[in-house]
Design a protein around this motif. Structure first.
Motif, PDB file in Angstrom:
ATOM      1  N   VAL A 171      35.282 -65.928  60.898  1.00  0.00           N
ATOM      2  CA  VAL A 171      33.978 -66.039  60.264  1.00  0.00           C
ATOM      3  C   VAL A 171      33.305 -64.670  60.195  1.00  0.00           C
ATOM      4  CG1 VAL A 171      31.697 -67.082  60.428  1.00  0.00           C
ATOM      5  CG2 VAL A 171      33.705 -68.437  60.951  1.00  0.00           C
ATOM      6  N   THR A 172      33.440 -63.868  61.235  1.00  0.00           N
ATOM      7  CA  THR A 172      32.834 -62.541  61.225  1.00  0.00           C
ATOM      8  C   THR A 172      33.431 -61.688  60.118  1.00  0.00           C
ATOM      9  OG1 THR A 172      32.427 -62.663  63.584  1.00  0.00           O
ATOM     10  CG2 THR A 172      32.381 -60.482  62.606  1.00  0.00           C
ATOM     11  N   LEU A 173      34.741 -61.758  59.926  1.00  0.00           N
ATOM     12  CA  LEU A 173      35.369 -60.996  58.859  1.00  0.00           C
ATOM     13  C   LEU A 173      34.834 -61.436  57.501  1.00  0.00           C
ATOM     14  CD1 LEU A 173      39.062 -61.021  60.126  1.00  0.00           C
ATOM     15  CD2 LEU A 173      37.486 -59.090  60.137  1.00  0.00           C
ATOM     16  N   TYR A 174      34.666 -62.734  57.325  1.00  0.00           N
ATOM     17  CA  TYR A 174      34.127 -63.266  56.072  1.00  0.00           C
ATOM     18  C   TYR A 174      32.699 -62.776  55.863  1.00  0.00           C
ATOM     19  CZ  TYR A 174      32.329 -66.565  52.643  1.00  0.00           C
ATOM     20  OH  TYR A 174      31.728 -67.113  51.546  1.00  0.00           O
ATOM     21  N   ALA A 175      31.893 -62.842  56.901  1.00  0.00           N
ATOM     22  CA  ALA A 175      30.497 -62.420  56.800  1.00  0.00           C
ATOM     23  C   ALA A 175      30.398 -60.943  56.413  1.00  0.00           C
ATOM     24  CB  ALA A 175      29.767 -62.685  58.109  1.00  0.00           C
ATOM     25  N   ASN A 176      31.352 -60.151  56.853  1.00  0.00           N
ATOM     26  CA  ASN A 176      31.352 -58.727  56.535  1.00  0.00           C
ATOM     27  C   ASN A 176      32.119 -58.416  55.256  1.00  0.00           C
ATOM     28  OD1 ASN A 176      29.821 -57.916  58.762  1.00  0.00           O
ATOM     29  ND2 ASN A 176      31.612 -58.013  60.082  1.00  0.00           N
ATOM     30  N   LEU A 196      36.647 -69.155  51.429  1.00  0.00           N
ATOM     31  CA  LEU A 196      36.982 -67.733  51.318  1.00  0.00           C
ATOM     32  C   LEU A 196      37.603 -67.426  49.959  1.00  0.00           C
ATOM     33  CD1 LEU A 196      37.440 -64.881  52.542  1.00  0.00           C
ATOM     34  CD2 LEU A 196      39.634 -65.758  53.373  1.00  0.00           C
ATOM     35  N   LEU A 197      38.530 -68.273  49.532  1.00  0.00           N
ATOM     36  CA  LEU A 197      39.180 -68.050  48.244  1.00  0.00           C
ATOM     37  C   LEU A 197      38.183 -68.131  47.094  1.00  0.00           C
ATOM     38  CD1 LEU A 197      42.414 -69.999  49.061  1.00  0.00           C
ATOM     39  CD2 LEU A 197      42.306 -67.563  48.485  1.00  0.00           C
ATOM     40  N   LEU A 198      37.220 -69.023  47.197  1.00  0.00           N
ATOM     41  CA  LEU A 198      36.172 -69.076  46.173  1.00  0.00           C
ATOM     42  C   LEU A 198      35.369 -67.778  46.151  1.00  0.00           C
ATOM     43  CD1 LEU A 198      34.887 -72.736  46.505  1.00  0.00           C
ATOM     44  CD2 LEU A 198      36.196 -71.743  44.610  1.00  0.00           C
ATOM     45  N   ALA A 199      35.060 -67.257  47.316  1.00  0.00           N
ATOM     46  CA  ALA A 199      34.332 -65.989  47.390  1.00  0.00           C
ATOM     47  C   ALA A 199      35.149 -64.852  46.791  1.00  0.00           C
ATOM     48  CB  ALA A 199      33.963 -65.677  48.835  1.00  0.00           C
ATOM     49  N   MET A 200      36.486 -64.989  46.877  1.00  0.00           N
ATOM     50  CA  MET A 200      37.396 -63.992  46.312  1.00  0.00           C
ATOM     51  C   MET A 200      37.660 -64.263  44.824  1.00  0.00           C
ATOM     52  SD  MET A 200      40.069 -63.764  49.503  1.00  0.00           S
ATOM     53  CE  MET A 200      41.144 -62.510  48.794  1.00  0.00           C
ATOM     54  N   PHE A 224      45.367 -78.135  60.749  1.00  0.00           N
ATOM     55  CA  PHE A 224      44.010 -77.729  61.107  1.00  0.00           C
ATOM     56  C   PHE A 224      43.119 -77.770  59.859  1.00  0.00           C
ATOM     57  CE2 PHE A 224      41.532 -74.054  63.377  1.00  0.00           C
ATOM     58  CZ  PHE A 224      40.434 -74.871  63.499  1.00  0.00           C
ATOM     59  N   ALA A 225      42.535 -78.922  59.607  1.00  0.00           N
ATOM     60  CA  ALA A 225      41.774 -79.163  58.377  1.00  0.00           C
ATOM     61  C   ALA A 225      40.624 -78.174  58.194  1.00  0.00           C
ATOM     62  CB  ALA A 225      41.257 -80.600  58.356  1.00  0.00           C
ATOM     63  N   GLU A 226      39.898 -77.870  59.240  1.00  0.00           N
ATOM     64  CA  GLU A 226      38.757 -76.959  59.106  1.00  0.00           C
ATOM     65  C   GLU A 226      39.194 -75.576  58.630  1.00  0.00           C
ATOM     66  OE1 GLU A 226      36.292 -76.877  62.585  1.00  0.00           O
ATOM     67  OE2 GLU A 226      35.896 -79.018  62.465  1.00  0.00           O
ATOM     68  N   ALA A 227      40.385 -75.157  59.024  1.00  0.00           N
ATOM     69  CA  ALA A 227      40.888 -73.856  58.583  1.00  0.00           C
ATOM     70  C   ALA A 227      41.185 -73.884  57.086  1.00  0.00           C
ATOM     71  CB  ALA A 227      42.123 -73.463  59.380  1.00  0.00           C
ATOM     72  N   TYR A 228      41.764 -74.981  56.583  1.00  0.00           N
ATOM     73  CA  TYR A 228      41.999 -75.096  55.141  1.00  0.00           C
ATOM     74  C   TYR A 228      40.678 -75.094  54.378  1.00  0.00           C
ATOM     75  CZ  TYR A 228      46.909 -76.219  55.969  1.00  0.00           C
ATOM     76  OH  TYR A 228      48.218 -76.164  56.341  1.00  0.00           O
ATOM     77  N   PHE A 229      39.694 -75.789  54.919  1.00  0.00           N
ATOM     78  CA  PHE A 229      38.370 -75.831  54.293  1.00  0.00           C
ATOM     79  C   PHE A 229      37.771 -74.431  54.225  1.00  0.00           C
ATOM     80  CE2 PHE A 229      33.730 -76.225  54.803  1.00  0.00           C
ATOM     81  CZ  PHE A 229      33.427 -76.918  53.643  1.00  0.00           C
ATOM     82  N   ASN A 230      37.779 -73.732  55.358  1.00  0.00           N
ATOM     83  CA  ASN A 230      37.206 -72.381  55.397  1.00  0.00           C
ATOM     84  C   ASN A 230      37.987 -71.418  54.515  1.00  0.00           C
ATOM     85  OD1 ASN A 230      35.134 -73.127  57.123  1.00  0.00           O
ATOM     86  ND2 ASN A 230      36.324 -72.679  58.943  1.00  0.00           N
TER      87      ASN A 230
END
Length: 75
Positions: free
Chosen positions: A1-6, A36-40, A26-32
Motif C-alpha cells: 500500500v505504501t508503494l501504491y501511495a507513493n 493498482l492496474l486501473l491507476a496504471m 488471496f482475494a484481497e491481493a487480487y482486488f488491490n
C-alpha cells in the motif's frame, strides 16, 4: 500500500506478483492489484483480476467491477 501511495506502481506490481505466487487464493491481493492496474491505466489486466475474484467466489469482484466500469480510481 505504501508503494501504491507513493505512485511506485511498477515496484508495487512486482510485489503483488510475488505475493500472489505464494498465496494464489488471496482475494484481497487480487482486488488491490486490480485497483493498482486501473491507476496504471491497464483496464484489461484489471478485468483479469476481476475474473480471478469471480473464480474465487469473492464478493470483492463486484466492488472491483464497480471501479472498473465507473472509472472512479483517482491517481
Amino acid at each position: 500500500v505504501t508503494l501504491y501511495a507513493n505512485k511506485m506502481y511498477e515496484k508495487s506490481f512486482r510485489e503483488y506478483q510475488i505475493l500472489l505466487s505464494k498465496f494464489p487464493d488471496f482475494a484481497e491481493a487480487y482486488f488491490n492489484l486490480g485497483i493498482l492496474l486501473l491507476a496504471m491505466k491497464d483496464k484489461s489486466n484489471a478485468l483479469r483480476q476481476m475474473a480471478k475474484l469471480k473464480r474465487l467466489g469473492s464478493n470483492l469482484e463486484k466492488e472491483l467491477a464497480d471501479l472498473i466500469y465507473a472509472d472512479k480510481v483517482v491517481n
